[in-house]
Motif scaffolding. Structure first.
Motif, PDB file in Angstrom:
ATOM      1  N   GLY A   1      26.194  58.198  30.771  1.00  0.00           N
ATOM      2  CA  GLY A   1      25.324  58.181  29.605  1.00  0.00           C
ATOM      3  C   GLY A   1      25.699  57.177  28.552  1.00  0.00           C
ATOM      4  N   GLY A   2      26.828  56.490  28.733  1.00  0.00           N
ATOM      5  CA  GLY A   2      27.239  55.458  27.796  1.00  0.00           C
ATOM      6  C   GLY A   2      27.184  54.086  28.437  1.00  0.00           C
ATOM      7  N   THR A   3      27.855  53.150  27.809  1.00  0.00           N
ATOM      8  CA  THR A   3      27.885  51.788  28.353  1.00  0.00           C
ATOM      9  C   THR A   3      29.322  51.290  28.410  1.00  0.00           C
ATOM     10  OG1 THR A   3      27.573  50.780  26.168  1.00  0.00           O
ATOM     11  CG2 THR A   3      25.583  51.215  27.482  1.00  0.00           C
ATOM     12  N   VAL A   4      29.537  50.301  29.201  1.00  0.00           N
ATOM     13  CA  VAL A   4      30.823  49.636  29.305  1.00  0.00           C
ATOM     14  C   VAL A   4      30.612  48.178  28.922  1.00  0.00           C
ATOM     15  CG1 VAL A   4      30.460  49.156  31.768  1.00  0.00           C
ATOM     16  CG2 VAL A   4      32.775  49.107  30.829  1.00  0.00           C
ATOM     17  N   PRO A   5      31.509  47.602  28.125  1.00  0.00           N
ATOM     18  CA  PRO A   5      31.322  46.197  27.724  1.00  0.00           C
ATOM     19  C   PRO A   5      31.561  45.265  28.919  1.00  0.00           C
ATOM     20  CG  PRO A   5      33.421  47.028  26.913  1.00  0.00           C
ATOM     21  CD  PRO A   5      32.706  48.194  27.518  1.00  0.00           C
ATOM     22  N   GLY A   6      30.498  44.673  29.405  1.00  0.00           N
ATOM     23  CA  GLY A   6      30.586  43.866  30.610  1.00  0.00           C
ATOM     24  C   GLY A   6      30.764  42.398  30.324  1.00  0.00           C
ATOM     25  N   LEU A   7      31.338  41.704  31.283  1.00  0.00           N
ATOM     26  CA  LEU A   7      31.460  40.241  31.283  1.00  0.00           C
ATOM     27  C   LEU A   7      31.129  39.760  32.684  1.00  0.00           C
ATOM     28  CD1 LEU A   7      34.168  37.947  29.790  1.00  0.00           C
ATOM     29  CD2 LEU A   7      33.628  37.785  32.218  1.00  0.00           C
ATOM     30  N   ILE A   8      30.297  38.744  32.774  1.00  0.00           N
ATOM     31  CA  ILE A   8      29.863  38.220  34.066  1.00  0.00           C
ATOM     32  C   ILE A   8      30.347  36.789  34.195  1.00  0.00           C
ATOM     33  CG2 ILE A   8      27.874  37.742  35.543  1.00  0.00           C
ATOM     34  CD1 ILE A   8      26.420  39.815  33.525  1.00  0.00           C
ATOM     35  N   ALA A   9      31.086  36.517  35.253  1.00  0.00           N
ATOM     36  CA  ALA A   9      31.619  35.182  35.509  1.00  0.00           C
ATOM     37  C   ALA A   9      31.060  34.681  36.835  1.00  0.00           C
ATOM     38  CB  ALA A   9      33.144  35.201  35.557  1.00  0.00           C
ATOM     39  N   ALA A  10      30.317  33.577  36.784  1.00  0.00           N
ATOM     40  CA  ALA A  10      29.792  32.940  37.989  1.00  0.00           C
ATOM     41  C   ALA A  10      30.707  31.779  38.374  1.00  0.00           C
ATOM     42  CB  ALA A  10      28.373  32.439  37.750  1.00  0.00           C
ATOM     43  N   THR A  11      30.906  31.571  39.663  1.00  0.00           N
ATOM     44  CA  THR A  11      31.907  30.619  40.117  1.00  0.00           C
ATOM     45  C   THR A  11      31.317  29.548  41.019  1.00  0.00           C
ATOM     46  OG1 THR A  11      32.482  31.881  42.101  1.00  0.00           O
ATOM     47  CG2 THR A  11      33.623  32.461  40.063  1.00  0.00           C
ATOM     48  N   LYS A  12      32.085  28.466  41.163  1.00  0.00           N
ATOM     49  CA  LYS A  12      31.664  27.391  42.059  1.00  0.00           C
ATOM     50  C   LYS A  12      31.614  27.847  43.512  1.00  0.00           C
ATOM     51  CE  LYS A  12      33.302  23.247  39.590  1.00  0.00           C
ATOM     52  NZ  LYS A  12      34.184  22.069  39.732  1.00  0.00           N
ATOM     53  N   HIS A  13      32.445  28.806  43.884  1.00  0.00           N
ATOM     54  CA  HIS A  13      32.446  29.244  45.278  1.00  0.00           C
ATOM     55  C   HIS A  13      31.449  30.365  45.541  1.00  0.00           C
ATOM     56  CE1 HIS A  13      35.581  31.549  43.217  1.00  0.00           C
ATOM     57  NE2 HIS A  13      35.622  32.423  44.186  1.00  0.00           N
ATOM     58  N   GLY A  14      30.454  30.472  44.673  1.00  0.00           N
ATOM     59  CA  GLY A  14      29.294  31.304  44.946  1.00  0.00           C
ATOM     60  C   GLY A  14      29.491  32.780  44.686  1.00  0.00           C
ATOM     61  N   GLN A  15      30.624  33.163  44.087  1.00  0.00           N
ATOM     62  CA  GLN A  15      30.852  34.566  43.795  1.00  0.00           C
ATOM     63  C   GLN A  15      30.563  34.871  42.332  1.00  0.00           C
ATOM     64  OE1 GLN A  15      34.034  36.868  45.673  1.00  0.00           O
ATOM     65  NE2 GLN A  15      34.881  34.919  46.382  1.00  0.00           N
ATOM     66  N   ILE A  16      30.278  36.141  42.074  1.00  0.00           N
ATOM     67  CA  ILE A  16      29.990  36.615  40.725  1.00  0.00           C
ATOM     68  C   ILE A  16      30.915  37.794  40.456  1.00  0.00           C
ATOM     69  CG2 ILE A  16      28.255  37.656  39.224  1.00  0.00           C
ATOM     70  CD1 ILE A  16      26.175  36.154  41.054  1.00  0.00           C
ATOM     71  N   PHE A  17      31.713  37.678  39.413  1.00  0.00           N
ATOM     72  CA  PHE A  17      32.663  38.722  39.062  1.00  0.00           C
ATOM     73  C   PHE A  17      32.157  39.474  37.837  1.00  0.00           C
ATOM     74  CE2 PHE A  17      35.008  35.736  41.579  1.00  0.00           C
ATOM     75  CZ  PHE A  17      35.889  36.518  42.331  1.00  0.00           C
ATOM     76  N   LEU A  18      32.240  40.792  37.911  1.00  0.00           N
ATOM     77  CA  LEU A  18      31.769  41.663  36.840  1.00  0.00           C
ATOM     78  C   LEU A  18      32.973  42.434  36.311  1.00  0.00           C
ATOM     79  CD1 LEU A  18      29.276  42.667  35.324  1.00  0.00           C
ATOM     80  CD2 LEU A  18      28.923  44.344  37.137  1.00  0.00           C
ATOM     81  N   LEU A  19      33.359  42.139  35.050  1.00  0.00           N
ATOM     82  CA  LEU A  19      34.586  42.666  34.471  1.00  0.00           C
ATOM     83  C   LEU A  19      34.296  43.430  33.182  1.00  0.00           C
ATOM     84  CD1 LEU A  19      36.725  39.391  34.689  1.00  0.00           C
ATOM     85  CD2 LEU A  19      36.607  41.226  36.400  1.00  0.00           C
ATOM     86  N   ASN A  20      35.213  44.323  32.836  1.00  0.00           N
ATOM     87  CA  ASN A  20      35.207  44.949  31.520  1.00  0.00           C
ATOM     88  C   ASN A  20      35.777  43.929  30.539  1.00  0.00           C
ATOM     89  OD1 ASN A  20      36.173  46.374  29.158  1.00  0.00           O
ATOM     90  ND2 ASN A  20      35.894  48.282  30.306  1.00  0.00           N
ATOM     91  N   ARG A  21      34.994  43.490  29.585  1.00  0.00           N
ATOM     92  CA  ARG A  21      35.450  42.394  28.728  1.00  0.00           C
ATOM     93  C   ARG A  21      36.485  42.850  27.696  1.00  0.00           C
ATOM     94  NH1 ARG A  21      30.053  43.014  26.796  1.00  0.00           N
ATOM     95  NH2 ARG A  21      29.901  43.488  24.563  1.00  0.00           N
ATOM     96  N   ALA A  22      36.652  44.146  27.536  1.00  0.00           N
ATOM     97  CA  ALA A  22      37.689  44.635  26.629  1.00  0.00           C
ATOM     98  C   ALA A  22      39.057  44.645  27.303  1.00  0.00           C
ATOM     99  CB  ALA A  22      37.346  46.040  26.139  1.00  0.00           C
ATOM    100  N   THR A  23      39.068  44.923  28.609  1.00  0.00           N
ATOM    101  CA  THR A  23      40.349  45.111  29.300  1.00  0.00           C
ATOM    102  C   THR A  23      40.586  44.153  30.459  1.00  0.00           C
ATOM    103  OG1 THR A  23      39.419  46.689  30.887  1.00  0.00           O
ATOM    104  CG2 THR A  23      40.198  47.564  28.762  1.00  0.00           C
ATOM    105  N   GLY A  24      39.524  43.539  30.976  1.00  0.00           N
ATOM    106  CA  GLY A  24      39.648  42.700  32.166  1.00  0.00           C
ATOM    107  C   GLY A  24      39.568  43.478  33.458  1.00  0.00           C
ATOM    108  N   ALA A  25      39.476  44.798  33.393  1.00  0.00           N
ATOM    109  CA  ALA A  25      39.394  45.608  34.609  1.00  0.00           C
ATOM    110  C   ALA A  25      38.070  45.340  35.321  1.00  0.00           C
ATOM    111  CB  ALA A  25      39.520  47.086  34.259  1.00  0.00           C
ATOM    112  N   PRO A  26      38.087  45.317  36.653  1.00  0.00           N
ATOM    113  CA  PRO A  26      36.833  45.083  37.382  1.00  0.00           C
ATOM    114  C   PRO A  26      35.846  46.234  37.176  1.00  0.00           C
ATOM    115  CG  PRO A  26      38.740  44.733  38.811  1.00  0.00           C
ATOM    116  CD  PRO A  26      39.243  45.383  37.552  1.00  0.00           C
ATOM    117  N   ILE A  27      34.599  45.895  36.920  1.00  0.00           N
ATOM    118  CA  ILE A  27      33.522  46.884  36.946  1.00  0.00           C
ATOM    119  C   ILE A  27      32.981  46.966  38.372  1.00  0.00           C
ATOM    120  CG2 ILE A  27      31.225  47.447  36.094  1.00  0.00           C
ATOM    121  CD1 ILE A  27      31.980  46.094  33.465  1.00  0.00           C
TER     122      ILE A  27
END
Length: 785
Positions: A474-500
């Motif tokens: 019911g809440g939200t997590v502060p997300g960060l999206i990083a797109a890369t040259k090798h075609g991958q997309i990483f979704l992280l917690n922008r407060a802690t760096g932990a993977p979402i």
């Protein structure tokens, strides 16, 4: 001999010779391919065509029958190899079908008895093949999704976007979402868009072979639009007319990589009304200066640095001309202006370092520095020293979360890119990573490495996108999206760096270059990847079977073990190549559907390391393709794009796509080919055919609150609008030349009209260059407010 018979003999000899010569070429090339361990089919096809051609030249109808049988069997083989995928089948069958139609059309000449049944059957076959060719041609012009939208996400208010007043940062805001909640232009009226004004900057990006490009995203503040040119000229334009208000030329120069991707903007507010210029633009130049300009007049802010300028070469040690430049827009983080820097890849070790520095936006005073090579350096380097040289650098755009007090800095590589035996443990720990820096101190709070011991130039190229996501409770997590040259997309917690989205370490191929160190595993994101499939021989492509055969031969002479194929003394094929995948154009977010919008390119890169003593001194110097010197290492690098003899990518289309990823479901919602061959083609010759095959793209996209995606960074010369729900193209406007910029939008405070603005300086690899700024709007009498 009668004239009709002599003519029939001549036509048969000519046709048979063409078929036989084509067969001989396929047989010879096919034999070499088979010797390399590739498919035997071209040997069989070539032999059949060679015999068929000889028989046709002798006016024997068995020649036509043999060619027909070979063509039918080729169709069966093609379906067996690639299924019913359209473009792979076109590569294998279209040219042979054209020849089949010709053979069938002239087959009556091969029957000396004059059989009516043979003549009728031959012409029927020719007509049937001709109809199939027409149908194939018509299909080639139809845009067909690669992944069609099967479900359309429910639309909800864009709660994470405030009112769209100004486009005041490179990605609209420091969150880098490129979303603007404007709705005047929508799917119902977008077809009425037309140029409202055009401005010529006078600064055309003419390359000297080392990459002059127009890649800017303009800013809009109130009734003024601000643009910067490849040589860092800053121009203020009236937002409704495009008329120039002022112009500032800093006389910046660099021997390579001339470009300005954007500006920073800071408004000190009424409290600073007594300052020299309370509203200021920040420009980071190609010759490593940071300049503050009065947004009202274009004059330097004399209270900033020395007369309006900070020299970014200070404390960097030796900076050779062109070896340290600024290409990303400065980040304005509160009262700080934060910059990294780009270095010249692959020339030598020990180039200027990758220090990130924060300056007081009012005075230009250095507030802090983060030196990736020396964590103890917090401001100035120790007396008599410089910032650590040769470290990974932050060349692309950063993002900023004011609530968390974090600046997000994506790092590149310690140059040279393709050999890392000289790199320190600190270099290996900081390369190709995402760092969260404390905005007050510059100290890292967390970092996540997205490529270990990077040997592929897989820098983290995109500005991180900051977007909150449901946490399942019911809440939200502060997300960060990083797109890369090798075609991958990483979704992280922008407060802690932990993977979402989960990240797993997977084993990758290992190399054997003396002195090199290899990472045994690489991080893989659980998010969808784009264009990362390991290539096989069956993935090779060409406009005809002949260039497809040459690409197959080229492929079989290379070592390809997937995305992380390590460089070696043989020819290693890297896919995606060093341009991506995704690049600096970054991503956009449809905040009404929670879709991530990604454009990519699919260009392979082959690479070979050569011991230095085997290369003539002075032959290796380039930073792009060809021989690169990599001085300070035992090797030079020879590399180039994986393209055919016709300069067309060797793998099957698409070569570039536009993709929507559902951030809640973490799946691809839709994917469409991006761009046509209208303004390019084999050997760079324009085909003038709007065939939507999907071409490499460079630049960024824009999403509006009305559910439209705008994009212009294709190889053809158009600004396009897509339906964000399905990816369907709903409008396109012709540009004078191609674009590598990203569109932005604003609503005029004077007239209420919504504008879409794009710069057009020339598409990548295109010889056509320009200096255009074009604003599109609905007709003034449309009644839209």
């Amino acid at each position: 001999m009668s004239r009709p018979r002599a003519l029939a003999d001549l036509v048969s000899i000519l046709l048979g010779s063409v078929v036989a010569l084509m067969g001989l070429a396929l047989f010879a090339g096919g034999a070499y391919l088979a010797w390399l361990g590739g498919s035997w089919y071209f040997v069989v096809l070539g032999a059949a065509m060679l015999v068929s051609g000889i028989l046709v030249a002798q006016r024997r109808r068995e020649g036509a029958l043999l060619y027909g049988a070979a063509f039918v069997l080729t169709g069966a083989w093609a379906v067996w190899e690639v299924g019913f995928a359209f473009w792979p089948l076109v590569s294998r069958l279209f040219a042979l079908a054209v020849l089949a139609c010709v053979v069938a059309l002239f087959a009556p000449l091969l029957d000396r008895s004059g059989s009516v049944a043979w003549r009728r059957a031959s012409l029927d076959v020719a007509a049937a093949v001709a109809l199939a060719l027409v149908a194939t041609t018509l299909r080639a012009f139809q845009p067909v999704p690669i992944i069609a939208a099967t479900e359309v996400a429910a639309v909800h208010p864009a709660t994470q976007a405030g009112p769209q007043v100004d486009w005041a940062a490179w990605g609209n805001t420091n969150a880098g979402t490129r979303f603007a909640g404007l709705t005047q232009i929508d799917a119902a009226n977008v077809a009425q868009l037309q140029p409202a004004w055009t401005f010529r900057t006078g600064d055309i990006a003419v390359s000297n072979g080392f990459g002059a490009e127009d890649q800017t995203t303009p800013l809009q503040i109130g009734d003024t639009v601000y643009v910067c040119t490849p040589n860092d000229i800053v121009i203020a334009l009236d937002a409704d007319t495009g008329a120039q208000r002022w112009r500032h030329d800093p006389k910046a120069s660099a021997p390579q990589w001339q470009r300005c991707r954007g500006l920073g903007y800071h408004d000190a507010g009424a409290a600073e009304g007594g300052k020299v210029c309370p509203r200021r633009l920040l420009l980071a130049t190609i010759d490593a200066r940071l300049i503050a300009l009065d947004a009202a007049t274009g004059q330097p802010c004399t209270d900033f640095g020395a007369g309006g300028t900070v020299d970014l070469k200070t404390d960097m040690g030796e900076v050779k001309s062109g070896f340290y430049t600024q290409t990303a827009a400065p980040l304005i983080a509160g009262d700080l202006v934060v910059v990294g820097g780009r270095v010249a890849d692959n020339i030598e070790t020990g180039e200027p370092g990758g220090v990130v520095r924060a300056y007081d936006v009012a005075s230009g005073e250095l507030r802090w520095a983060w030196d990736p090579g020396n964590p103890a350096t917090t401001r100035l380097p120790p007396p008599g020293e410089t910032y650590t040289r040769g470290t990974p650098n932050v060349w692309t755009s950063m993002a900023y979360d004011s609530a968390l007090g974090l600046i997000y800095a994506p790092t590149g590589n310690a140059t040279p890119d393709f050999f890392g035996g000289h790199r320190t443990a600190q270099d290996d720990a900081t390369n190709s990573s995402l760092f969260a820096l404390d905005a007050a101190t510059g100290r890292p709070r967390w970092h996540v490495q997205l490529v270990h011991k990077d040997l592929w130039d897989f820098d983290v190229p995109a500005q991180p996108a900051l977007y909150d996501l449901p946490d399942g409770n019911g809440g939200t997590v502060p997300g960060l999206i990083a797109a890369t040259k090798h075609g991958q997309i990483f979704l992280l917690n922008r407060a802690t760096g932990a993977p979402i989205a989960p990240i797993t370490e997977r084993p990758v191929p290992q190399g054997n270059v003396p002195g090199e160190h290899y990472a045994p595993t690489q991080p893989y994101s659980d998010m969808p990847s784009i264009g990362t499939e390991t290539l096989t021989e069956a993935d090779m492509w060409g406009a005809t079977p002949f260039d497809q055969l040459l690409c197959r031969i080229q492929f079989k002479t290379m070592r390809h073990e997937g995305t992380f194929t390590p460089p070696g003394f043989d020819t290693a094929l890297q896919m995606p190549g060093s341009l991506g995948g995704m690049n600096w154009g970054s991503t956009a977010i449809d905040m009404t559907r929670d879709y991530l919008i990604v454009n990519d390119m699919r260009l392979g890169l082959w690479n070979r390391l050569i011991p230095r003593e085997q290369v003539e001194t002075g032959k290796a110097a380039g930073t792009e393709m060809g021989l690169s010197s990599m001085r300070g290492t035992p090797y030079v690098s020879l590399r180039n794009r994986f393209v055919s003899a016709l300069n067309v990518p060797c793998q099957k289309p698409p070569f570039g796509t536009l993709t929507a990823i559902d951030l809640k479901a973490r799946r691809i919602a839709w994917q469409v080919p991006l761009g046509t061959v209208e303004d390019t083609g084999p050997l760079g010759i324009k085909m003038h055919l709007p065939i939507p095959i999907g071409m490499p793209s460079l630049g960024g996209s824009l999403v509006t609150g009305s559910g439209l995606i705008f994009f212009a960074g294709t190889q053809d010369y158009y600004l396009r609008a897509f339906d964000a729900a399905t990816g369907r193209e709903v409008w396109k406007g012709r540009l004078p030349v191609g674009s590598q910029g990203a569109p932005m939008t604003y609503r005029s405070p004077k007239t209420g009209r919504q504008y879409i603005v794009i710069t057009a300086g020339g598409a990548r690899q295109s010889p056509d260059r320009g200096d255009y700024v074009v604003a599109y709007a609905l007709p003034a009498d449309s009644g839209s407010k």
